[in-house]
Design a protein around this motif. Structure first.
Motif, mmCIF file in Angstrom:
data_model
loop_
_atom_site.group_PDB
_atom_site.id
_atom_site.type_symbol
_atom_site.label_atom_id
_atom_site.label_comp_id
_atom_site.label_asym_id
_atom_site.label_seq_id
_atom_site.Cartn_x
_atom_site.Cartn_y
_atom_site.Cartn_z
ATOM 1 N N CYS A 8 49.338 30.238 47.730
ATOM 2 C CA CYS A 8 48.489 29.561 46.752
ATOM 3 C C CYS A 8 49.369 28.497 46.093
ATOM 4 N N SER B 190 48.196 33.839 42.143
ATOM 5 C CA SER B 190 47.062 34.563 42.724
ATOM 6 C C SER B 190 47.446 35.180 44.058
ATOM 7 N N SER B 191 48.242 34.485 44.843
ATOM 8 C CA SER B 191 48.630 35.051 46.138
ATOM 9 C C SER B 191 49.482 36.300 45.970
ATOM 10 N N CYS C 118 45.014 29.637 50.156
ATOM 11 C CA CYS C 118 43.840 29.681 49.286
ATOM 12 C C CYS C 118 43.064 28.371 49.439
ATOM 13 N N TYR D 5 38.873 34.569 49.988
ATOM 14 C CA TYR D 5 40.100 34.633 49.193
ATOM 15 C C TYR D 5 39.920 35.569 47.998
#
Length: 135
Positions: free
Chosen positions: A8, A13-14, A57, A85
C-alpha cells in the motif's frame, strides 16, 4: 511455496491486512503453499526479487503504472479491487494470485488484470475472478 508481497502507500493498511492473511493461512493450513509480507510501495522494487508476485492496494494504480514504465519489473504486479482489498481473504486472494501468475507466465505484461477489469476502481467483486459472475 508462493511468496506474496502486499503493498500500500505507506505500509499501514497492508501491514494490518497481511496480519489477517497470515492468520487465514494458519487457519486453513496453507503454510506450505503461501507466505505474505507487506511493504510500502515506494520500496517494493528493492524487495521484489524475494517474491513471486506483488499485490497492491487499489489506490496505487497510478504508482504501479509509473513503476512499470520506468523500471519494467520482471515480477507480476496485481492491483486488487477495492472490495477485494478491504475484505481480503486468503481463499479468494490465493485463487486470484494463482491465476495472475499463470496469466503473467503466458503474457508477461504489467500490471496484470483480468478481462474487463482494466479500470480496477470500477471492479465490484469481492471474490476471486473465477468465482465471480464477471468471469
Amino acid at each position: 511455496m508462493i511468496h506474496i508481497l502486499l503493498c500500500c502507500g505507506g505500509g499501514f493498511s497492508s501491514s494490518a491486512l497481511a496480519a489477517k492473511v497470515k492468520k487465514d493461512i494458519q487457519e486453513y493450513h496453507l503454510e506450505d503453499k503461501f507466505e505474505i509480507e507487506f511493504s510500502p510501495f515506494m520500496i517494493a522494487k528493492e524487495k521484489m526479487d524475494r517474491f513471486d508476485i506483488v499485490v497492491c492496494c487499489p489506490h496505487l494504480t497510478y504508482d504501479v503504472k509509473k513503476m512499470v514504465k520506468n523500471a519494467n519489473p520482471d515480477k507480476p504486479i496485481y492491483i486488487l479491487s477495492p472490495r477485494m482489498y478491504g475484505l481480503i481473504d486468503i481463499r479468494e486472494l490465493s485463487t486470484d494470485v494463482l491465476d495472475v501468475l499463470e496469466m503473467y507466465r503466458q503474457t508477461p505484461i504489467n500490471p496484470v488484470h483480468f478481462p474487463g477489469e482494466e479500470n480496477v476502481m470500477r471492479v465490484t467483486r469481492s471474490v476471486a475472478y473465477r468465482r465471480s459472475s464477471v468471469s
